[in-house]
Design an enzyme around this catalytic site. Structure first.
Site, PDB file in Angstrom:
ATOM      1  N   ASP A  36       0.862  -1.191   0.000  1.00 20.57           N
ATOM      2  CA  ASP A  36       0.000   0.000   0.000  1.00 20.57           C
ATOM      3  C   ASP A  36       0.893   1.235   0.000  1.00 20.57           C
ATOM      4  O   ASP A  36       1.706   1.417   0.918  1.00 20.57           O
ATOM      5  CB  ASP A  36      -0.896  -0.034   1.241  1.00 20.57           C
ATOM      6  CG  ASP A  36      -2.017   0.991   1.182  1.00 20.57           C
ATOM      7  OD1 ASP A  36      -2.149   1.664   0.158  1.00 20.57           O
ATOM      8  OD2 ASP A  36      -2.763   1.099   2.170  1.00 20.57           O
ATOM      9  N   ASP A  67      -3.002   2.581  -5.984  1.00 26.98           N
ATOM     10  CA  ASP A  67      -1.943   2.625  -4.970  1.00 26.98           C
ATOM     11  C   ASP A  67      -1.886   1.393  -4.070  1.00 26.98           C
ATOM     12  O   ASP A  67      -1.195   1.420  -3.047  1.00 26.98           O
ATOM     13  CB  ASP A  67      -2.117   3.871  -4.097  1.00 26.98           C
ATOM     14  CG  ASP A  67      -3.458   3.898  -3.364  1.00 26.98           C
ATOM     15  OD1 ASP A  67      -4.380   3.179  -3.783  1.00 26.98           O
ATOM     16  OD2 ASP A  67      -3.574   4.652  -2.391  1.00 26.98           O
ATOM     17  N   GLU A  68      -2.541   0.318  -4.452  1.00 29.12           N
ATOM     18  CA  GLU A  68      -2.651  -0.809  -3.523  1.00 29.12           C
ATOM     19  C   GLU A  68      -2.817  -2.101  -4.311  1.00 29.12           C
ATOM     20  O   GLU A  68      -3.546  -2.149  -5.302  1.00 29.12           O
ATOM     21  CB  GLU A  68      -3.866  -0.582  -2.620  1.00 29.12           C
ATOM     22  CG  GLU A  68      -4.102  -1.627  -1.572  1.00 29.12           C
ATOM     23  CD  GLU A  68      -5.340  -1.321  -0.745  1.00 29.12           C
ATOM     24  OE1 GLU A  68      -5.581  -2.041   0.230  1.00 29.12           O
ATOM     25  OE2 GLU A  68      -6.080  -0.366  -1.083  1.00 29.12           O
TER      26      GLU A  68
END
Length: 385
Positions: free
Chosen positions: A10, A105-106
């Site tokens: 993350d 983003d993850e």
């Protein structure tokens, strides 16, 4: 079943961190990306400096200004965020083909089949984390365990710049100490119900009568939570290309009733979903809008297209239409909204000979933007209104 080695990675305060990276004058200051207090909208991301004031994603920008009067409010640059996300995704792909992106983003990575090539899961995670820092200048938090739930839990435990491993055999002891709200599926309402019954920690949950728990919160949820409470989660890491649906959703810190704000969030979610489709060379036939209201009732509405698509604008417009005409909101506040797509094909579909030229141009623009931002970087091409 063979033990898996799962990494959850993350990026820390991703949008805000990219802004601080690109603008040195913002570093060390409270940066808030999303809607601005002067207009309407919600927070997409908040730097850790802003989080100290109680500002979090999905909060209204007006509320964020109240909590953090000195915050730097930015509209953001989605092209730039997509560019960096592509860089990070390329790093993932160099280690394993089993990458399940959850957003820009993850992502989850299954590195079980790569251990002989790159070392154990911890070594692989260190290499990925270091490579991201070297190539992008950004910091990631990493969680490692033998399933997705525990890996995700681990990545949240020591933010920012975290690196946490939950070894098999130690998960029950670690979980027992946590608040029950850390289990997936325990929202504010469920947490309040459990607290009223004296169930405040995972240990309390396991000590509670299974039958009484089913009566309290329902059989399906009780079974789900008891499995998580002992660290059980059999879900595999599924790359987008193997998924039955692709979706993104957001739960707001405060319920939102303003239609303009909600449609801005829907547009952002549609953009993320469309990017994931194009990244996996997929097209979808069905677009689904999900909304959970303040009273926790949930409505989903879907529309199937005659021709499959991966167009950001087309997916957004369908989601907006579902919001405007099918949701039957009647002005009620919303606490969660999501956009998902399904009915995939990886083949070009022959459409109507008289297709809408504007839609065809939008699709071309999507592809050009994806390619140019990945190849040449920020500001190469931006979509006009």
């Amino acid at each position: 079943m063979k033990d898996r080695s799962i990494i959850h990675l993350d990026m820390d305060a991703f949008f805000a961190s990219v802004e601080q990276l690109d603008n040195p004058e913002y570093r060390g200051k409270p940066v808030i990306v999303g809607g601005t207090p002067e207009g309407r909208g919600v927070v997409s991301a908040a730097s850790y400096e802003a989080r100290k004031f109680g500002v979090f994603s999905a909060m209204s920008a007006a509320r964020a200004r109240q909590l953090c009067p000195g915050g730097i409010f930015l509209r953001g640059n989605m092209d730039r965020y997509v560019e960096v996300s592509h860089q990070i995704g390329s790093i993932f792909d160099s280690f394993t083909p089993l990458v399940e992106p959850l957003s820009l983003d993850e992502a989850f990575l299954d590195v079980t089949g790569c251990l002989k090539l790159f070392g154990d899961a911890e070594a692989i995670a260190r290499k990925i984390k270091d490579q991201i820092l070297q190539e992008t200048g950004l910091v990631a938090s990493v969680g490692i365990s033998h399933n997705k739930f525990l890996a995700k839990l681990a990545s949240d435990m020591d933010k920012p710049d975290g690196f946490v491993v939950i070894p098999k055999g130690q998960e029950k002891e670690m979980l027992a100490r946590l608040p029950v709200g850390r289990l997936w599926g325990v929202g504010k309402k469920c947490d309040a119900i459990l607290a009223g019954a004296g169930v405040k920690t995972v240990a309390n949950l396991l000590a509670y009568s299974p039958t009484a728990l089913q009566i309290l919160i329902g059989t399906e949820r009780a079974t789900h939570l008891r499995a998580l409470a002992v660290g059980q989660d059999d879900r595999p890491v599924i790359p987008d290309s193997g998924a039955k649906s692709i979706g993104n959703e957001v739960t707001f810190a405060e319920d939102i009733s303003d239609s303009y704000e909600l449609k801005q969030v829907i547009a952002s979610l549609a953009d993320k979903v469309a990017w994931r489709l194009r990244r996996s060379d997929l097209r979808c036939k069905t677009i689904t809008l999900k909304a959970r209201f303040a009273d926790f009732t949930t409505n989903t509405r879907a529309k199937s297209l005659s021709v499959q698509t991966d167009s950001t604008i087309e997916i957004r417009d369908v989601a907006w239409d579902l919001f405007d005409t099918k949701l039957k909101r009647a002005g009620r506040s919303i606490r969660l909204v999501g956009v998902a797509v399904s009915g995939f094909s990886d083949q070009a579909i022959q459409g109507n000979l008289f297709q809408d030229k504007d839609k065809e141009e939008d699709k071309k623009i999507d592809r050009v933007m994806d390619k140019l931002t990945e190849k040449y970087g920020r500001g190469t091409l931006k979509r006009g209104r």
